[in-house]
Design a protein around this motif. Structure first.
Motif, short mmCIF file in Angstrom:
data_model
loop_
_atom_site.label_atom_id
_atom_site.label_comp_id
_atom_site.label_asym_id
_atom_site.label_seq_id
_atom_site.Cartn_x
_atom_site.Cartn_y
_atom_site.Cartn_z
N LYS A 18 -3.73 -8.34 -4.70
CA LYS A 18 -3.10 -7.19 -4.05
C LYS A 18 -4.10 -6.37 -3.25
CE LYS A 18 0.86 -6.72 -7.07
NZ LYS A 18 1.63 -5.87 -7.95
N THR A 19 -5.35 -6.38 -3.66
CA THR A 19 -6.39 -5.61 -2.97
C THR A 19 -6.96 -6.35 -1.77
OG1 THR A 19 -8.06 -6.51 -4.47
CG2 THR A 19 -7.06 -4.40 -5.08
N ALA A 20 -6.51 -7.56 -1.48
CA ALA A 20 -7.06 -8.36 -0.39
C ALA A 20 -6.68 -7.84 0.99
CB ALA A 20 -6.61 -9.82 -0.53
N GLN A 21 -5.65 -7.04 1.10
CA GLN A 21 -5.19 -6.44 2.37
C GLN A 21 -4.72 -7.47 3.38
OE1 GLN A 21 -7.86 -3.68 4.24
NE2 GLN A 21 -8.26 -2.56 2.37
N ILE A 22 -4.29 -8.67 2.92
CA ILE A 22 -3.78 -9.67 3.86
C ILE A 22 -2.29 -9.93 3.66
CG2 ILE A 22 -6.00 -10.80 4.19
CD1 ILE A 22 -4.93 -13.07 2.33
N ALA A 23 -1.68 -9.27 2.70
CA ALA A 23 -0.24 -9.42 2.46
C ALA A 23 0.27 -8.15 1.80
CB ALA A 23 0.03 -10.62 1.56
N GLY A 24 1.56 -7.89 2.00
CA GLY A 24 2.13 -6.71 1.37
C GLY A 24 3.60 -6.54 1.66
N LYS A 25 4.11 -5.39 1.24
CA LYS A 25 5.50 -5.01 1.45
C LYS A 25 5.50 -3.68 2.18
CE LYS A 25 7.03 -7.06 -2.89
NZ LYS A 25 8.36 -7.60 -2.96
N ALA A 26 6.49 -3.50 3.06
CA ALA A 26 6.60 -2.24 3.80
C ALA A 26 8.05 -2.06 4.23
CB ALA A 26 5.67 -2.26 5.01
N ALA A 27 8.33 -0.93 4.88
CA ALA A 27 9.67 -0.66 5.38
C ALA A 27 9.60 0.25 6.59
CB ALA A 27 10.53 -0.01 4.29
N VAL A 28 10.47 -0.02 7.54
CA VAL A 28 10.69 0.90 8.66
C VAL A 28 11.77 1.86 8.17
CG1 VAL A 28 11.44 1.17 11.04
CG2 VAL A 28 10.10 -0.85 10.38
N SER A 29 11.45 3.13 8.09
CA SER A 29 12.37 4.14 7.56
C SER A 29 13.55 4.37 8.49
CB SER A 29 11.64 5.46 7.34
OG SER A 29 10.60 5.31 6.42
N ALA A 30 14.65 4.83 7.92
CA ALA A 30 15.84 5.17 8.71
C ALA A 30 15.45 6.16 9.81
CB ALA A 30 16.93 5.75 7.82
N GLY A 31 15.92 5.91 11.02
CA GLY A 31 15.62 6.78 12.15
C GLY A 31 14.33 6.45 12.87
N GLU A 32 13.52 5.58 12.31
CA GLU A 32 12.24 5.21 12.93
C GLU A 32 12.37 3.93 13.74
OE1 GLU A 32 9.47 7.13 12.80
OE2 GLU A 32 10.64 8.59 11.66
N THR A 33 11.42 3.71 14.63
CA THR A 33 11.42 2.51 15.47
C THR A 33 10.26 1.57 15.16
OG1 THR A 33 10.12 3.60 17.18
CG2 THR A 33 12.53 3.74 17.37
N GLU A 34 9.33 2.02 14.31
CA GLU A 34 8.14 1.21 14.00
C GLU A 34 7.45 1.74 12.76
OE1 GLU A 34 6.12 1.94 17.72
OE2 GLU A 34 4.77 3.36 16.74
N ILE A 35 6.50 0.94 12.26
CA ILE A 35 5.63 1.36 11.16
C ILE A 35 4.25 0.76 11.39
CG2 ILE A 35 6.35 -0.56 9.68
CD1 ILE A 35 5.86 1.31 7.26
N VAL A 36 3.22 1.53 11.09
CA VAL A 36 1.84 1.08 11.21
C VAL A 36 1.37 0.63 9.83
CG1 VAL A 36 -0.53 1.73 11.76
CG2 VAL A 36 1.38 2.63 13.13
N ILE A 37 0.86 -0.61 9.77
CA ILE A 37 0.31 -1.16 8.52
C ILE A 37 -1.21 -1.11 8.63
CG2 ILE A 37 0.21 -3.18 7.01
CD1 ILE A 37 3.07 -2.11 7.36
#
Length: 102
Positions: A18-37
């Motif tokens: 999990k600490t490798a920073q090469i995979a993960g989970k995320a979400a674009v929140s309601a009302g948003e058009t993008e997310i920065v990982i």
């Protein structure tokens, strides 16, 4: 270290720290058009795979921007009008994976 393998057959699973920073989970929140990982592991030639884990209706994910050594941006757009900017009507969750090239 580096190991060069021509063929690799895996029987049960592939695990990534999990600490490798090469995979993960995320979400674009309601009302948003993008997310920065944020991840220092992304490079300009990285292959980034995004897999939705919630129904996205007529929206699709794409890699909008890569900032090598810093982050990448996942955007969403409408399948029926790909040139338009779309915002999420609900949280759109996804998994992501970075694969490096040599």
């Amino acid at each position: 270290g580096i190991a060069r393998i021509r063929t690799l057959i895996i029987g049960d699973e592939i695990a990534i720290e999990k600490t490798a920073q090469i995979a993960g989970k995320a979400a674009v929140s309601a009302g948003e058009t993008e997310i920065v990982i944020s991840t220092t592991k992304v490079k300009s030639d990285s292959l980034i795979y995004v897999t939705p884990t919630t129904k996205a209706d007529s929206l699709t994910f794409f890699i909008k921007e890569i900032k090598p050594g810093e982050s990448f941006t996942v955007g969403i757009n409408n399948v029926t009008d790909p040139d338009s900017t779309a915002s999420a009507t609900k949280a759109l969750e996804f998994n992501w994976l970075i694969v490096g090239q040599r």
